[in-house]
Design a protein around this motif. Structure first.
Motif, short mmCIF file in Angstrom:
data_model
loop_
_atom_site.label_atom_id
_atom_site.label_comp_id
_atom_site.label_asym_id
_atom_site.label_seq_id
_atom_site.Cartn_x
_atom_site.Cartn_y
_atom_site.Cartn_z
N GLU A 35 0.82 -1.22 0.00
CA GLU A 35 0.00 0.00 0.00
C GLU A 35 0.85 1.27 0.00
OE1 GLU A 35 -2.51 -0.46 3.41
OE2 GLU A 35 -3.87 -1.84 2.40
N ALA A 36 2.07 1.21 0.54
CA ALA A 36 2.94 2.38 0.61
C ALA A 36 3.42 2.81 -0.76
CB ALA A 36 4.12 2.13 1.54
N GLY A 37 3.46 1.88 -1.70
CA GLY A 37 3.83 2.24 -3.07
C GLY A 37 5.15 1.66 -3.52
N VAL A 38 5.47 2.01 -4.75
CA VAL A 38 6.67 1.50 -5.42
C VAL A 38 7.92 1.82 -4.62
CG1 VAL A 38 8.09 1.68 -7.52
CG2 VAL A 38 5.59 1.72 -7.69
N GLY A 39 8.74 0.82 -4.42
CA GLY A 39 10.01 1.02 -3.74
C GLY A 39 9.99 0.85 -2.24
N ASP A 57 15.34 5.13 -7.42
CA ASP A 57 16.12 6.19 -8.04
C ASP A 57 15.40 7.53 -7.91
OD1 ASP A 57 14.08 6.04 -9.91
OD2 ASP A 57 15.33 5.08 -11.44
N THR A 58 16.01 8.56 -8.47
CA THR A 58 15.46 9.91 -8.37
C THR A 58 14.11 10.01 -9.04
OG1 THR A 58 17.76 10.66 -8.47
CG2 THR A 58 16.06 12.35 -8.63
N LYS A 59 13.92 9.30 -10.14
CA LYS A 59 12.63 9.33 -10.86
C LYS A 59 11.51 8.81 -9.94
CE LYS A 59 10.33 7.48 -14.93
NZ LYS A 59 10.44 6.60 -16.09
N ASN A 60 11.75 7.72 -9.22
CA ASN A 60 10.75 7.18 -8.30
C ASN A 60 10.48 8.15 -7.16
OD1 ASN A 60 10.50 4.84 -9.79
ND2 ASN A 60 11.94 3.70 -8.53
N ASN A 62 10.87 11.45 -7.23
CA ASN A 62 10.12 12.58 -7.78
C ASN A 62 8.63 12.26 -7.90
OD1 ASN A 62 12.42 14.17 -7.98
ND2 ASN A 62 12.78 13.66 -10.12
N ALA A 63 8.31 11.05 -8.33
CA ALA A 63 6.91 10.64 -8.45
C ALA A 63 6.24 10.60 -7.07
CB ALA A 63 6.82 9.28 -9.13
N LYS A 64 6.95 10.09 -6.05
CA LYS A 64 6.40 10.03 -4.69
C LYS A 64 6.18 11.43 -4.14
CE LYS A 64 5.18 7.72 -1.02
NZ LYS A 64 4.01 6.84 -1.03
N LEU A 65 7.13 12.35 -4.36
CA LEU A 65 6.99 13.72 -3.89
C LEU A 65 5.80 14.41 -4.57
CD1 LEU A 65 10.73 14.87 -3.78
CD2 LEU A 65 9.24 14.31 -1.83
N ILE A 142 21.16 11.79 -0.29
CA ILE A 142 21.83 12.04 -1.57
C ILE A 142 23.16 11.29 -1.54
CG2 ILE A 142 22.76 13.81 -3.11
CD1 ILE A 142 19.75 14.13 -2.61
N GLY A 143 23.41 10.48 -2.52
CA GLY A 143 24.71 9.81 -2.53
C GLY A 143 24.68 8.40 -3.06
N ALA A 144 23.58 7.72 -2.99
CA ALA A 144 23.52 6.36 -3.53
C ALA A 144 22.77 6.39 -4.86
CB ALA A 144 22.84 5.41 -2.53
N ALA A 145 21.45 6.31 -4.83
CA ALA A 145 20.66 6.28 -6.06
C ALA A 145 20.00 7.62 -6.36
CB ALA A 145 19.59 5.19 -5.95
N ILE A 146 20.02 8.55 -5.42
CA ILE A 146 19.35 9.84 -5.61
C ILE A 146 20.36 10.88 -6.07
CG2 ILE A 146 17.96 11.63 -4.50
CD1 ILE A 146 16.62 8.84 -4.66
N LEU A 147 20.07 11.51 -7.21
CA LEU A 147 20.94 12.53 -7.78
C LEU A 147 20.34 13.91 -7.53
CD1 LEU A 147 21.68 10.80 -11.20
CD2 LEU A 147 23.07 10.75 -9.11
N LEU A 148 21.10 14.78 -6.88
CA LEU A 148 20.60 16.10 -6.51
C LEU A 148 20.18 16.90 -7.74
CD1 LEU A 148 20.09 18.04 -4.18
CD2 LEU A 148 22.44 18.84 -4.42
N ASP A 149 20.94 16.85 -8.82
CA ASP A 149 20.63 17.63 -10.01
C ASP A 149 19.32 17.20 -10.67
OD1 ASP A 149 22.85 19.20 -9.72
OD2 ASP A 149 24.09 18.05 -11.11
N ASP A 150 18.89 15.96 -10.46
CA ASP A 150 17.65 15.46 -11.07
C ASP A 150 16.45 15.53 -10.13
OD1 ASP A 150 19.17 14.88 -13.29
OD2 ASP A 150 19.42 12.77 -12.80
N LEU A 151 16.67 15.98 -8.91
CA LEU A 151 15.60 16.01 -7.91
C LEU A 151 14.61 17.14 -8.22
CD1 LEU A 151 14.71 14.61 -5.33
CD2 LEU A 151 16.16 16.17 -4.05
N GLU A 152 13.32 16.81 -8.27
CA GLU A 152 12.26 17.77 -8.53
C GLU A 152 11.33 17.81 -7.32
OE1 GLU A 152 10.40 16.37 -12.12
OE2 GLU A 152 12.25 16.58 -13.27
#
Length: 176
Positions: A35-39, A57-60, A62-65, A142-152
């Protein structure tokens, strides 16, 4: 005899309170993870709210945010806290119990972000915690799968630094 009675009563009260406190925080089961969602890799429910742990990853993220921002009440407090590095937690899902009620833990689970949704203790105690009063905090590492430049991060969120980089820079400057 009076001292023994007081000691016995004190120990019994302590054990009762400790057991009740442990019962207030319960690991997510498989249904709650789904129920919490993807990932989602696990989470914890407590009397005042819950925390879900995610990998992705950052795409996932961003979708959650975007989803959290879309579902937020206009007066609800929602924020993102940015951390440097990586994070791991104890496995936060239902696990087999030993004969003494102690969960069997294999290893720590790496996570990329967590979502805390909670009410203040006084609202919970009064039984008046409403959806629009819940505080939502998304901690992001930030540092493993999350990229700061791609964060929305949607404009509905306030953003703050957890201070790890600032603290590192200060400690380095203090050594000179």
């Amino acid at each position: 005899m009076k001292t023994l009675t007081i000691l016995f009563t004190s120990v019994l009260a302590f054990l009762s309170i400790a057991t009740a406190a442990q019962a207030l925080t319960v690991p997510y089961g498989q249904r709650q993870i789904a129920e919490a969602g993807v990932g989602c890799v696990g989470g914890l429910n407590s009397a005042h709210g819950n925390t879900a742990y995610f990998r992705g990853d950052t795409k996932n993220l961003n979708a959650k945010l975007a989803l959290l921002a879309k579902n937020a009440h206009p007066f609800q407090s929602i924020k993102v806290v940015l951390h440097a590095g990586v994070k791991s937690v104890d496995p936060a899902e239902e696990t087999p119990q030993t004969g003494f009620g102690v969960p069997v833990r294999d290893q720590r689970v790496p996570i990329d972000w967590s979502v805390l949704q909670s009410c203040s203790f006084d609202k919970v105690a009064a039984g008046i915690c409403k959806h629009d009063e819940k505080l939502v905090i998304v901690d992001v590492w930030i540092g493993a799968a999350i990229l700061l430049d791609d964060l929305e991060i949607p404009r509905e969120f306030t953003v703050q630094s957890a201070g790890e980089l600032e603290g590192f820079a200060k400690r380095h400057a203090d050594t000179k």
